[in-house]
Design an enzyme around this catalytic site. Sequence first.
Site, short mmCIF file in Angstrom:
data_model
loop_
_atom_site.label_atom_id
_atom_site.label_comp_id
_atom_site.label_asym_id
_atom_site.label_seq_id
_atom_site.Cartn_x
_atom_site.Cartn_y
_atom_site.Cartn_z
CB VAL A 138 -0.97 -0.45 1.10
CG1 VAL A 138 -1.48 1.29 1.59
CG2 VAL A 138 -1.83 -1.11 0.46
CE LYS A 184 9.64 -4.24 2.17
NZ LYS A 184 8.06 -4.81 2.74
CB THR A 224 -7.29 -2.50 7.41
OG1 THR A 224 -7.10 -2.10 5.89
CG2 THR A 224 -8.88 -2.42 7.39
CG LEU A 257 -4.19 -0.77 -3.02
CD1 LEU A 257 -3.45 -1.98 -3.48
CD2 LEU A 257 -3.15 0.71 -3.30
CB CYS A 315 -7.06 -7.49 2.47
SG CYS A 315 -5.88 -5.80 2.56
N1 LIG Z 1 -1.94 -4.89 0.52
C1 LIG Z 1 -2.83 -4.95 0.16
O1 LIG Z 1 -3.39 -5.41 -0.41
C2 LIG Z 1 -3.66 -3.58 1.04
C3 LIG Z 1 -4.98 -3.05 0.68
C4 LIG Z 1 -5.69 -2.37 1.33
C5 LIG Z 1 -5.35 -2.18 3.04
N2 LIG Z 1 -4.52 -2.84 3.06
C6 LIG Z 1 -4.04 -2.20 4.55
O2 LIG Z 1 -2.44 -1.46 3.87
C7 LIG Z 1 -1.85 -1.10 5.67
C8 LIG Z 1 -0.54 -2.17 4.34
O3 LIG Z 1 -0.58 -3.42 3.95
P1 LIG Z 1 0.48 -3.61 3.06
O4 LIG Z 1 -0.20 -4.81 2.51
O5 LIG Z 1 1.52 -2.56 2.35
O6 LIG Z 1 2.14 -4.03 4.45
P2 LIG Z 1 3.06 -4.84 4.34
O7 LIG Z 1 3.45 -5.72 4.74
O8 LIG Z 1 3.16 -5.00 2.54
O9 LIG Z 1 4.51 -3.12 3.77
C9 LIG Z 1 4.10 -3.01 5.37
C10 LIG Z 1 5.78 -2.24 5.30
O10 LIG Z 1 5.52 -1.37 6.80
C11 LIG Z 1 6.78 -1.02 7.55
N3 LIG Z 1 6.61 -0.87 9.25
C12 LIG Z 1 6.30 -1.14 9.99
N4 LIG Z 1 6.46 -0.20 10.59
C13 LIG Z 1 7.60 0.52 10.35
C14 LIG Z 1 7.74 2.16 11.00
N5 LIG Z 1 7.92 2.02 12.31
N6 LIG Z 1 8.25 2.82 9.94
C15 LIG Z 1 8.53 2.69 8.42
N7 LIG Z 1 8.34 1.29 8.24
C16 LIG Z 1 7.42 0.32 8.89
C17 LIG Z 1 7.21 -2.73 7.38
O11 LIG Z 1 8.44 -2.86 7.17
C18 LIG Z 1 6.65 -3.10 5.92
O12 LIG Z 1 7.64 -2.75 4.54
C19 LIG Z 1 -2.38 -3.06 6.05
O13 LIG Z 1 -3.14 -2.83 7.60
C20 LIG Z 1 -3.80 -3.43 4.89
O14 LIG Z 1 -4.57 -4.00 6.17
C21 LIG Z 1 -3.75 -3.65 2.19
#
Ligand SMILES: NC(=O)c1ccc[n+]([C@@H]2O[C@H](COP(=O)([O-])OP(=O)(O)OC[C@H]3O[C@@H](n4cnc5c(N)ncnc54)[C@H](O)[C@@H]3O)[C@@H](O)[C@H]2O)c1
Length: 435
Positions: free
Chosen positions: A11, A35, A122, A153, A263
């Site tokens: 996201v 990363k 979320t 998305l 999700c």
């Molecule tokens: N993946 C999807 O399709 C999607 C869609 C809509 C909403 N969401 C929501 O969005 C959020 C993120 O999901 P995602 O799939 O992108 O997760 P992800 O695990 O791919 O990415 C999260 C990132 O945050 C980083 N992170 C964690 N703590 C941190 C901090 N304190 N400082 C800097 N970086 C930090 C992690 O290293 C990781 O790279 C979740 O709540 C998810 O439910 C995801």
Amino acid sequence: MKITMIGAGYVGLVSGVCFADFGHEVTCIDKDAGKIEALLAGRIPIFEPGLEQLVAENVKDGRLRFTTDLATSVSQSDVIFIAVGTPSRRGDGHADLSYVYDAAREIAAHVTGFTVIVTKSTVPVGTGDEVERIMRETNPSADIAVVSNPEFLREGAAIDDFKRPDRIVIGLNDDRARVVMTEVYRPLYLNQAPLLFTTRRTSELIKYAGNAFLAMKITFINEMADLCEKVGANVQEVARGIGLDGRIGAKFLHAGPGYGGSCFPKDTLALVKTAQDHDSPVRLIETTVAVNDNRKRAMGRKVIAAAGGDVRGKKVAVLGLTFKPNTDDMRDSPAIAIIQALNDGGAIVTGYDPEGMENARHVIDGIAYADSPYKAAEDADVLVIVTEWNEFRALNLDRLKASMKNPVLVDLRNIYHRDEVTKHGFSYTSVGRPD
Ligand SMILES: NC(=O)c1ccc[n+]([C@@H]2O[C@H](COP(=O)([O-])OP(=O)(O)OC[C@H]3O[C@@H](n4cnc5c(N)ncnc54)[C@H](O)[C@@H]3O)[C@@H](O)[C@H]2O)c1
């Protein structure tokens, strides 16, 4: 606008690059140094169609940066998005908010001037209140507004979804933040994407209600598929027959092995927990969660039945490991439970996936990997399609049959027609289409 995106995952990275593409100045922060190193070297840590090129263009034009240095970027930003993970908490299924709260603490220490903090992750109802409390406690003089802006998305179509959303939901209790958020999304607003302003709590709930409804819709058609198999009806025609009713709609009515991904499983569970905590249980979603959990393993049993009731010592080829096509995301993929059931039954499993095999190695034990569908199928007693990657839609059935030990195809995504497959000498099992 100067924007900081905390979290450069599915996201954060997609939202960050799209905001940059709108013309904002964006810095993506991640605490995972590997990363950030990869991104700085031009490597994209996830598979998402179109992402690599868009990142490269925006980096070249100087609108998109990557760093692990949160302090500098936060102090210079107008808007800070929190896009960190909110996985299920081990043991009880509540959303684990520790990453969100840690990010809030780190941000609070470095904000200067009026800054809008936006939760894109979320998060359960009330999280924005807690983020605000934490930030005010950490830095009592900070001039901040905390906003909810859930992301809708879909992986695999993320850039298009972000740039052409059905709606943008923004929950806030501060007029200054409304002006800032309108500016952030101005390019989309000019493109007629509806901007829905509401309260923070309502916005947080909209995200869960949306995902829970979609999960329920999938689970509904999956149960209809089971009934179709019992009564000799065709679930695809049932789906078409009801989907043409505008009140129902045709989307999310594809019967399959159960929903998975990063999700729906965690969000349905978190909603169930939130509702229980507020003494307002959501029974439909409780049932959805239970039915879907059972279904994944039941699909393993379906494969075993197609193999004649016993897979001990038999070779099973599994095509598609990710929870859906066009992503490398393995989180909660149905393939995990299906392969576990097959392994438990004594099968020798070989898997193939166009993009997900690297991630699969971390979550699936005891299987071999092949580098093509045909390699996976060599000497196999059963071939199972778990994920409907385009690459599996037009397999050379003659070639498969010649290399398999037994020509048995289990199509858990209904991407083939029975006549076409049986014509090539296969026995064919699909979902909710008994004839
Ligand atoms: N993946 C999807 O399709 C999607 C869609 C809509 C909403 N969401 C929501 O969005 C959020 C993120 O999901 P995602 O799939 O992108 O997760 P992800 O695990 O791919 O990415 C999260 C990132 O945050 C980083 N992170 C964690 N703590 C941190 C901090 N304190 N400082 C800097 N970086 C930090 C992690 O290293 C990781 O790279 C979740 O709540 C998810 O439910 C995801």
